[in-house]
Design a protein around this motif. Structure first.
Motif, PDB file in Angstrom:
ATOM      1  N   SER A  49       0.832  -1.208   0.000  1.00 50.09           N
ATOM      2  CA  SER A  49       0.000   0.000   0.000  1.00 50.09           C
ATOM      3  C   SER A  49       0.864   1.254   0.000  1.00 50.09           C
ATOM      4  O   SER A  49       0.524   2.250  -0.651  1.00 50.09           O
ATOM      5  CB  SER A  49      -0.951  -0.006   1.184  1.00 50.09           C
ATOM      6  OG  SER A  49      -0.232   0.019   2.399  1.00 50.09           O
ATOM      7  N   LEU A  53       0.839   4.173  -2.834  1.00 48.59           N
ATOM      8  CA  LEU A  53       0.708   5.595  -2.509  1.00 48.59           C
ATOM      9  C   LEU A  53       1.844   6.411  -3.118  1.00 48.59           C
ATOM     10  O   LEU A  53       1.612   7.480  -3.675  1.00 48.59           O
ATOM     11  CB  LEU A  53       0.699   5.795  -0.995  1.00 48.59           C
ATOM     12  CG  LEU A  53      -0.632   5.671  -0.291  1.00 48.59           C
ATOM     13  CD1 LEU A  53      -0.436   5.785   1.209  1.00 48.59           C
ATOM     14  CD2 LEU A  53      -1.599   6.718  -0.772  1.00 48.59           C
ATOM     15  N   LEU A  62       2.166  13.411  -1.467  1.00 46.51           N
ATOM     16  CA  LEU A  62       2.022  12.561  -0.285  1.00 46.51           C
ATOM     17  C   LEU A  62       2.327  13.348   0.982  1.00 46.51           C
ATOM     18  O   LEU A  62       1.568  13.296   1.951  1.00 46.51           O
ATOM     19  CB  LEU A  62       2.941  11.341  -0.393  1.00 46.51           C
ATOM     20  CG  LEU A  62       2.918  10.392   0.785  1.00 46.51           C
ATOM     21  CD1 LEU A  62       1.574   9.683   0.859  1.00 46.51           C
ATOM     22  CD2 LEU A  62       4.029   9.382   0.682  1.00 46.51           C
TER      23      LEU A  62
END
Length: 154
Positions: A49, A53, A62
């Motif tokens: 994950s 991202l 981010l």
């Protein structure tokens, strides 16, 4: 990663009490191997994950998103600007160290030497304002996190 996953199997397999896989006293337990596999899968899921991202958003967005989502921490006196900036600088420094073709294994003091660091690019935080529906989702997520922290189960 391989060594970390192997360490999970060893630590859980040989330190968790339970039914042994063989009659030997040094054999791993079935429950320990099951728990070690579960933790390894959780770790792999978290890394997958994080990879999604980083590739989907990019680093600047981010860190900007983390900065925006930590806005409620300012009520408690947390320095979200410093935390986001330190995280961005740590990621930049780690990228420089990983890109070095010859690792400085024995000479760790050279890592701390400021002369070895090349030109450092300025770190820029992109501020991402929240729209109306995003504010609602953030409020719902904060409420769920609050319930979890209070120990209320579903």
């Amino acid at each position: 990663m391989r060594f970390l996953l192997l360490a999970l199997a060893v630590v859980y397999g040989w330190s968790t009490p339970g039914v042994r896989l063989a009659a030997w006293s040094w054999a791993p337990s079935e429950e320990g191997l099951r728990m070690g596999t579960l933790q390894a899968l959780r770790l792999l899921g978290m890394l997958a994950s994080l990879h999604c991202l980083l590739t989907g958003l990019g680093r600047e967005k981010l860190f900007g998103g983390l900065y925006t989502l930590t806005a409620p921490l300012a009520l408690f006196g947390a320095w979200r600007e410093r935390c986001a900036l330190r995280l961005a600088l740590t990621m930049d420094f780690a990228e420089v160290l990983l890109a070095d073709p010859k690792p400085l294994r024995g000479n760790w003091r050279a890592w701390l030497d400021a002369d070895n660091v090349g030109d450092v690019a300025p770190v820029r935080l992109v501020l991402l304002p929240l729209q109306g529906w995003q504010r609602v989702w953030c409020a719902v997520l904060l409420g769920v996190i609050g319930l979890i922290l209070l120990g209320v189960g579903w």
